[in-house]
Structure formats: structure tokens, C-alpha cells
Design an enzyme around this catalytic site. Structure first.
Site, PDB file in Angstrom:
ATOM      1  N   ASP A 194      22.095  26.872  78.961  1.00 44.76           N
ATOM      2  CA  ASP A 194      21.402  27.871  79.790  1.00 44.76           C
ATOM      3  C   ASP A 194      22.167  29.193  79.939  1.00 44.76           C
ATOM      4  OD1 ASP A 194      19.165  26.291  80.139  1.00 44.76           O
ATOM      5  OD2 ASP A 194      19.732  25.578  82.127  1.00 44.76           O
ATOM      6  N   ASP A 228      13.659  14.184  74.390  1.00 44.30           N
ATOM      7  CA  ASP A 228      14.757  14.599  73.541  1.00 44.30           C
ATOM      8  C   ASP A 228      14.586  16.090  73.387  1.00 44.30           C
ATOM      9  OD1 ASP A 228      17.134  13.610  72.255  1.00 44.30           O
ATOM     10  OD2 ASP A 228      16.285  14.361  70.405  1.00 44.30           O
ATOM     11  N   SER A 229      15.636  16.802  73.660  1.00 47.79           N
ATOM     12  CA  SER A 229      15.524  18.245  73.649  1.00 47.79           C
ATOM     13  C   SER A 229      16.798  18.840  73.094  1.00 47.79           C
ATOM     14  CB  SER A 229      15.251  18.770  75.068  1.00 47.79           C
ATOM     15  OG  SER A 229      16.186  18.242  75.981  1.00 47.79           O
TER      16      SER A 229
END
Length: 199
Positions: A158, A72-73
Site C-alpha cells: 500500500d 489470493d491477491s
């Protein structure tokens, strides 16, 4: 980990699968996506990254009868009190592009000096559904939130995640460089060490 094992990645995300397969390639394991076993998505009802990773790993173990790895991030933005945090993937309800738009909107008038952030990753390994000693590894990656997206690589946040030491966004790194530096790389390296010594 001495004998070869098939391990389920409790995710259908092909990017995560590819990253973890590369990082854990020296272990005697075949890492396969839970989608190959039709594991249903589990409701992420935990209040922390650790709780959500355990929920996902346990569900994959239960459905397949195999060991499982789950992560989980998410992204923590200090100005937003740690948001989007555990809600990172569902921040806007409109996928990666929508999440990035919402983040830029939330930070529209925030100066560069107050845009500190970090990616967090929790990786969990369960040998079986009722494993009483799950392996839990954590990694974090410090950076700042840009004012507009930069770069074409990676996924998620990102393009907005700036690494001052490298003067680029996470999405401007090639996958090999990112896999050396990222929150998932740090947590994965810890998991690799833990599993090397595991029975």
C-alpha cells in the site's frame, strides 16, 4: 444465501478479515478466521491466483466442515512482466518491509512513465470441499509504483501503490475509502451480489 451460516475465511490475516467482515456484513453469515479452527497453512502451489484461492478454500472446508471464502491477491508490475504476482506475499522472504525494499530495488532506475501496476484479487467461495461450482470473483485496481513509501495505513505494498486520480498512495487512504476502491473491494462487491442470490 438465506439461512445464517458460519463461514471460514481461509486466512489468518486480521486486515483481510476486518475488510471482508465489513463488506459482507449485510449477509446472514458470521465470517471467522481459519486460525480459530487451527486450520494449517496450505502450500500455495498453484500457478495462478485462482488456483491458489481454491487450494486455500478447499483446505479450510476440509478441515472445518464449513463453507469457506479464500482470496489470493497480489501486485502485478508491468515493467517486471507481472511480478511479483502470485509471489507478492513472499517476494523477499522478509515480510512487508522487505517486499517493499526489494520492489524499490528492482525498479530503481525505471522512470515514472514505466511504473504502471495493478493490484489483483481473486475471491473464491466454496459451499463444501467438493463444491463443483465454486463462486469465483475478480477485482483489479490500477495504479503506479512510487519511488519511496507514502502513508501509514493499510498493509503490504500500500505505501508504494500510487493512485493518480486521487494523487495519493493506497496507504494514505482511510480504511473506508480504500474499501470503496480497492481490488478486494471490487471482488468483494461481486461476491456479495453472487452470495445474495446463492442457495
Amino acid at each position: 444465501m438465506t439461512e445464517h451460516a458460519t463461514v471460514v475465511l481461509a486466512s489468518g490475516n486480521v486486515g483481510k478479515l476486518a475488510e471482508l467482515q465489513r463488506i459482507l456484513s449485510s449477509l446472514p453469515m458470521t465470517l471467522v478466521s481459519q486460525s480459530e479452527f487451527q486450520v494449517p497453512e496450505v502450500a500455495e502451489t498453484g500457478l495462478t491466483f485462482v488456483e491458489n484461492a481454491l487450494l486455500k478454500a478447499r483446505a479450510a472446508c476440509q478441515h472445518t466442515g464449513l463453507p469457506a471464502i479464500a482470496d489470493d491477491s497480489g501486485l502485478e508490475v508491468d515493467y517486471l512482466g507481472g511480478e511479483p504476482g502470485i509471489h507478492s506475499a513472499r517476494y523477499s522472504g522478509e515480510g512487508d518491509a522487505g517486499n517493499n525494499r526489494r520492489l524499490l530495488t528492482e525498479l530503481a532506475d525505471v522512470p515514472a512513465s514505466q511504473r504502471s501496476a495493478r493490484f489483483q484479487c481473486i475471491l473464491v467461495y466454496l459451499r463444501h470441499t467438493h463444491d463443483p461450482v465454486p463462486v469465483i470473483c475478480q477485482g483489479s485496481w490500477e495504479g503506479e509504483i512510487l519511488f519511496e513509501p507514502r502513508g501509514q495505513n493499510g498493509f503490504g505494498y500500500d505505501p508504494l501503490f500510487y493512485i493518480p486520480a486521487l494523487n495519493c498512495s493506497s496507504a494514505e487512504l482511510d480504511s473506508d475509502r480504500k474499501n470503496e476502491l480497492s481490488h478486494r473491494a471490487i471482488a468483494s462487491a461481486k461476491l456479495l451480489e453472487a452470495l445474495r442470490g446463492a442457495p
